[in-house]
Design an enzyme around this catalytic site. Structure first.
Site, PDB file in Angstrom:
ATOM      1  CD  GLU A   1      -3.074  -1.159   0.039  1.00 22.13           C
ATOM      2  OE1 GLU A   1      -3.486   0.078  -0.417  1.00 22.13           O
ATOM      3  OE2 GLU A   1      -3.280  -1.931  -0.483  1.00 22.13           O
TER       4      GLU A   1
ATOM      5  CB  SER B   1     -45.657 -29.379  46.310  1.00 20.23           C
ATOM      6  OG  SER B   1     -47.073 -30.205  46.385  1.00 20.23           O
TER       7      SER B   1
END
Length: 792
Positions: A87, A464
């Site tokens: 680059e 229960s």
């Protein structure tokens, strides 16, 4: 000649000064449009939100962009060399723009008319990526140059490179090299090979065109260009170049590196962060640390899945998921292609039966190839008829399997076992009782199949599991654990409806006068109703509300005592936490803290504790619930509580718990605790009207199988136990401290009064202990042991 040279020099100087003046005028004209590049000193790169366990395992990730910012110091030199060679090979030499590169590009353009040479430096790319659009105009290019020069005056070269390598888009929603390394190779940047590094370095030119996943041929060509530039600039040797060039393109998509499976908890944490930070939660790089420990969460995952698959196994085999052929067998290639398209639902894998012998079958399993399925993995699969009926035990494999069947299998040690996706579902949630921190949470069999979080959202009848709260209210209304209540049938005539209500025990056995401790431990239904009558429904409703249950829609009837109200598993475990922690209602929470990308703590939970019952009340209920695990003796008769399986499996004395099963066994519960952990397990069908059913003994499965009705003690309790085996491993057994306002007395277990001789030591709140002695005849000895499994 000299005169002409002077004139030429002056003309050139004039042109240069004119050019400078023109640039200055142009700068003044566009200066108001230039951004404030000083913001780069405090730039916040958009990074996804990540959800972690308390011990740092990644649970999930949310956000459109994938970015994992890293510093230049963390980047390997090979990676930097690859990007610079490709680059901007003069990056550390130019002032932000590269006159040589610009001149070369301009020359090519003037001589050929084509834009074949790039002229943007890395600094210019930073300027474009952070401040400009990608439109190709002269004015945009001029702005880019001015911004690049300004950036170079503010930031060091390393700072500019760091911004660039963390910002650039590299395909598949990855931004920056850290994310690209994970997305394409599932690695940290430091672990990339030269070939992989060159592949990533070639992506900025065209992330979609040169993508190694979608276009491997073009990607390989671009990689060759990068490697060639690295060779030309002396960053790699010829042998390194040759080796990297010969490496096949092996990139594939890697999702976020999830190391802990807790999707239901992750979604709860995600919604919490979204409510707090809005859409910024997806871009600020938040790290959300949850309250779960990875080992406990894994144990909860396994416990629930194994429990649901065990239920499914004993109810019979519903047949293959699909039939792929009957007469013309598929080729191996066809089978593998088909399996590749089928999902996996841990721990289940899709497979296809290719051959069946007398007591074995040959399978092709997804990503595993050909496998032999032995008789031990098949013999359970008697035919499912209904939730209450199963077919005869298998005698040979072909009674269940045929070539062409697409089935599910699961690993079983070193072998494989026939399986199926369960239709039943469930949840498991656990808390640290002192703070309310969620230590494990599973909201169903599989999040991908169904995202409904049953731990948080499924409101189911309590059965229960409600009884400890009813008994807690009774203890504050003058009763003690030694109080005697008549365990006898109830026949209540309702003149308004013209019907008689006849609640029954389960099993339908009645013991006459019974102590409250034993009645709760053995889950006596009619005793709960009598206590509710004596305490008063309004008092019981207030008690439920204090524990965190929503009583607004609960009918104020005596069915309250049998668990007709509904609650989520998270509400249930929160209620039981008050018994475990000495009487305080806690607020459950799943998020411990939230940090930003820099590690600054933005939020931290402050646990909430509100006393709702006395320490004495909590201790007494815990004592009775401990008897539900350990059992006891009454008038010389040994009895066993409904949670006896927990005591046998964990071999601890500090466990307390309560089973629960609703009418027709539509819901099965177990909630239990020690001082360090409280957990609730629930099992049921998402179709509320579908009972859990029952099973007959399967002769193929041996003596330790579960058969009969599906109750809290047989269906939900094993899930709770298997989680607690891991959760409690680092917590030694401990004796609960006795609150200061409790006293002890030796009582006659047959009458609940003081004992003339031998008896049991019982706890009482000061002033409530019995004053009279029981009659000697109440201490007669009875033989035998009573073991019960309750329905309700």
């Amino acid at each position: 000649m000299l005169k002409w040279l002077i004139r030429l020099f002056l003309f050139g100087l004039f042109l240069a000064l004119s050019g400078v003046a023109a640039v200055f005028v142009l700068y003044q004209q566009i200066k108001p449009e230039l951004p404030d590049v000083s913001t780069l000193k405090d730039v916040r790169l958009e990074t996804p939100m990540r959800i972690f366990s308390q011990d740092g395992e990644l649970i999930s990730q949310y956000g459109e962009q994938r970015r994992y910012p890293i510093t230049v110091a963390q980047m390997p030199p090979m990676l930097i060399d690859a990007f610079l060679a490709t680059e901007d090979d003069r990056f550390y030499e130019h002032p932000g723009i590269d006159p040589i590169g610009i001149s070369r590009a301009a020359f090519v353009w003037l001589t050929t008319g084509e834009k074949r040479q790039g002229a943007s430096t890395i600094t210019q790319q930073v300027a474009r990526n952070f401040f400009l659009s990608r439109e190709k105009t002269i004015i945009r290019k001029v702005k880019e140059i001015f911004i690049a020069l300004h950036i170079e005056s503010l930031l060091s070269k390393d700072e500019i490179l760091e911004l660039y390598l963390n910002k650039i888009p590299l395909g598949h929603r990855s931004h920056g090299v850290g994310a690209a390394a994970q997305v394409y190779y599932g690695k940290e940047v430091g672990d990339l090979t030269l070939a992989e590094t060159a592949m990533i370095a070639g992506l900025p030119k065209g992330p979609s065109i040169f993508n190694p996943i979608s276009n491997p041929r073009r990607a390989a060509e671009r990689r060759a260009t990068v490697l060639g530039r690295m060779l030309d600039t002396g960053k790699i040797s010829r042998s390194q170049y040759d080796e990297a060039m010969a490496t096949p393109v092996a990139a594939r998509y890697h999702g976020a590196e999830i190391t802990l499976d807790a999707p239901y908890l992750a979604e709860m944490s995600h919604q919490f962060a979204l409510a707090m930070f809005g859409k910024e939660a997806y871009t600020r790089g938040l790290s959300v640390y949850t309250t779960v420990q990875s080992d406990e969460q894994k144990a909860a995952n396994t416990a629930l899945v194994d429990g649901l698959l065990a239920y499914d196994l004993r109810h019979g085999y519903r047949g293959p998921a699909a039939t792929l052929w009957q007469n013309s067998p598929w080729s191996l290639e066809q089978i593998e292609q088909h399996l590749e398209q089928q999902p996996s639902y841990w721990p289940l894998e899709p497979a296809v039966v290719t051959a069946v012998a007398e007591r074995r079958a040959t399978l092709i399993i997804k990503n595993r190839g050909e496998v032999q399925l032995g008789w031990d993995g098949i013999k359970w699969a008697r035919r499912y008829i209904s939730d209450k009926r199963q077919g005869n035990a298998l005698r040979q494999a072909r009674e269940a399997l045929s070539p062409g069947d697409q089935i599910w299998v699961r690993p079983q040690g070193e072998q494989w076992m026939l399986a199926q996706l369960p239709e039943v579902n469930g949840a498991l949630v656990a808390l640290e009782p002192s703070s309310g921190a969620v230590t494990a949470l599973v909201g169903g069999f599989n999040f991908t199949l169904n995202k409904f979080n049953r731990a948080q959202q499924a409101e189911r009848q309590m059965g229960s599991n409600i009884k400890p709260f009813i008994y807690s209210a009774a203890l504050d209304s003058g009763f003690t654990l030694a109080s005697m209540i008549n365990d006898a049938p109830i026949n209540h005539w309702d003149a308004g409806s013209g019907n008689s209500w006849k609640p029954r025990n389960s099993p339908n056995v009645y013991d006459g006068p019974i102590r409250i401790r034993e009645a709760l431990a053995r889950s006596k239904n009619v005793v709960s109703i009598r206590l509710l009558r004596d305490t008063g429904i309004p008092v019981a409703m207030q008690r439920l509300n204090a524990f965190g249950f929503d009583t607004a829609n609960i009918p104020a009837t005596e069915s309250l005592a049998l668990g007709s109200p509904s609650a989520t598993p998270l509400q249930m475990v929160t209620g039981f936490a008050a018994f475990a922690n000495g009487g305080a209602r806690v607020t459950p929470f799943v998020v411990q803290r939230i940090e930003d990308a820099q590690g600054t703590v933005l939020y931290e939970t402050t646990p909430s504790r509100v006393p709702v019952i006395s320490k004495e009340n909590a201790f007494l209920i815990s004592q009775a619930l401990n008897s539900a695990i350990q059992g006891g003796t009454s008038a010389g008769r040994r009895w066993t509580g409904t949670g006896w399986r927990a005591g046998r499996a964990l071999q601890r004395q500090d466990i307390a718990g309560k089973t629960g099963t609703t009418n027709d066994s539509r819901d099965a519960w177990f909630s239990g605790f020690t001082p360090d952990r409280v957990a609730t397990a629930w099992v049921g069908f998402d179709d509320f009207g579908r009972p859990l059913g029952r099973t007959a003994h399967n002769p193929n499965l041996g003596a330790d199988q579960t058969a009969g009705g599906e109750f809290g003690g047989s269906t939900a309790l094993p899930i709770w136990v298997n989680y607690m085996k891991v959760a409690l491993k680092d917590y030694p057994e401990q004796t609960r401290p006795v609150p200061e306002h409790l006293v002890t007395a030796t009582i006659d277990t047959g009458s609940g009064l003081l004992s003339h001789g031998e008896g049991m030591t019982e706890y009482f709140i000061e002033g409530t202990e019995p004053r009279r002695y029981g009659r000697p005849e109440t201490q007669q000895q009875f033989g035998g042991t009573s073991i019960t499994d309750e329905l309700f």
